[in-house]
Design a protein around this motif. Sequence first.
Motif, PDB file in Angstrom:
ATOM      1  N   ASN A  33       8.641  60.122 -63.217  1.00  0.00           N
ATOM      2  CA  ASN A  33       7.430  59.315 -63.346  1.00  0.00           C
ATOM      3  C   ASN A  33       7.419  58.125 -62.395  1.00  0.00           C
ATOM      4  OD1 ASN A  33       7.512  59.767 -66.964  1.00  0.00           O
ATOM      5  ND2 ASN A  33       6.670  61.092 -65.410  1.00  0.00           N
ATOM      6  N   PHE A  56      -2.562  55.197 -61.311  1.00  0.00           N
ATOM      7  CA  PHE A  56      -1.197  55.427 -61.783  1.00  0.00           C
ATOM      8  C   PHE A  56      -0.805  54.424 -62.862  1.00  0.00           C
ATOM      9  CE2 PHE A  56       0.379  57.407 -57.516  1.00  0.00           C
ATOM     10  CZ  PHE A  56      -0.533  58.436 -57.685  1.00  0.00           C
ATOM     11  N   LEU A  70       2.520  56.334 -64.361  1.00  0.00           N
ATOM     12  CA  LEU A  70       3.485  56.463 -63.283  1.00  0.00           C
ATOM     13  C   LEU A  70       3.837  55.080 -62.751  1.00  0.00           C
ATOM     14  CD1 LEU A  70       1.801  59.371 -61.253  1.00  0.00           C
ATOM     15  CD2 LEU A  70       3.861  59.578 -62.662  1.00  0.00           C
ATOM     16  N   GLN A 133      -7.497  62.244 -58.041  1.00  0.00           N
ATOM     17  CA  GLN A 133      -6.461  61.489 -58.734  1.00  0.00           C
ATOM     18  C   GLN A 133      -5.841  62.244 -59.911  1.00  0.00           C
ATOM     19  OE1 GLN A 133      -7.768  57.992 -61.032  1.00  0.00           O
ATOM     20  NE2 GLN A 133      -9.877  58.481 -60.485  1.00  0.00           N
ATOM     21  N   ILE A 137      -1.805  63.163 -60.135  1.00  0.00           N
ATOM     22  CA  ILE A 137      -0.934  62.811 -61.261  1.00  0.00           C
ATOM     23  C   ILE A 137      -0.297  64.059 -61.856  1.00  0.00           C
ATOM     24  CG2 ILE A 137      -0.919  61.895 -63.618  1.00  0.00           C
ATOM     25  CD1 ILE A 137      -3.055  59.873 -62.669  1.00  0.00           C
ATOM     26  N   LYS A 141       3.698  64.886 -62.264  1.00  0.00           N
ATOM     27  CA  LYS A 141       4.244  65.081 -63.610  1.00  0.00           C
ATOM     28  C   LYS A 141       4.797  66.501 -63.771  1.00  0.00           C
ATOM     29  CE  LYS A 141       2.525  63.245 -67.283  1.00  0.00           C
ATOM     30  NZ  LYS A 141       3.575  62.258 -67.592  1.00  0.00           N
TER      31      LYS A 141
END
Length: 327
Positions: A33, A56, A70, A133, A137, A141
């Motif tokens: 992360n 994030f 994140l 976005q 992410i 992940k």
Amino acid sequence: MKKLYSLIAIAFLLTSCGGNDKVLLRNSIGKVNKVMVVTKSSDWNGDIGKAIRNSFGELMVGLPQPESLLSVSQVAPNGFGTMMKVSRNILVIGVGDKEEYFVRKNVYAQPQTIVYVYAKDDEGVVKMFNKHQKEIIKEFKDSDIKMTLSLFNKKKIDDSQYKTLKNLGVSLTIPNKFNTVDDTGDFLWLRNHLSSGIAKTGSNNILVYSVPLLDETKVADSIVAVRNKIGKKYIPGSDPETMHMITEEAYTPFTFNTTIDGKTAYETRGKWEVLNDFMAGPFLNYTVVDKKNNRLVIFEGFTYAPSVNKRAFLFELEAIAKSLKIY
């Protein structure tokens, strides 16, 4: 400077097109992360950096303390040297010759995920990033989940020893740091006593069980009631007569649609507490619709770690949950 991002992309493409020659890549480094952002300092301090930090930095739901989705660090392109290139998760973003969004794996190290975002001006870069976005992410992940499970696979428990998993016809990748609390054949409870820092008085916990599938349209609405029923039956407090685990009443859990083992599932994040006691913490629940066997298979992870951040603990439980297979 404007051409630098394109040169970075061209460089890795040339080094990765070696025909049948195998390149021995170094092992990547970096915490789960965590993302390294390669962009100019002026971009990082401007609208581009703001868009990244806002995305994030969104707070994870269900955690007692504020923790972001994140964590990020930034390095300028001219500082993106040998040591930096072995980072596991990298976002290269900035102004280029054209609009581009693409992902490359294992460019400088392995396992590694590098996401590239380019546009012709700052405004375009922000638009491109905002457009992708959620995908970005998810890329990072998913990469961390895969990496975590590869580590757990090296020291996993033979899950055939558990009566409950055998009876339910399911398997999981469970690291050997977990010990059995209860294994009735219908309900499994495993616990990992945390041993680092202030969290050494806490624990990470796994629950696995199933309930009948009564009405598929009401599964999401029944998750809290089901976990409260299980808590009362199987998870007592220090006084079993008056104390047991419940869903924290002051905090409404969040439920999302997802898939586990290719099946419809629901991910629920929230907070648990012990009725009439002061123990509490976050939980992560995956309720999987197993139509073939007319049931719901439920994996739940919950953490008790007072006074410390819990994102990393929940992430381990998430990785284990996503290894679930139903036979």
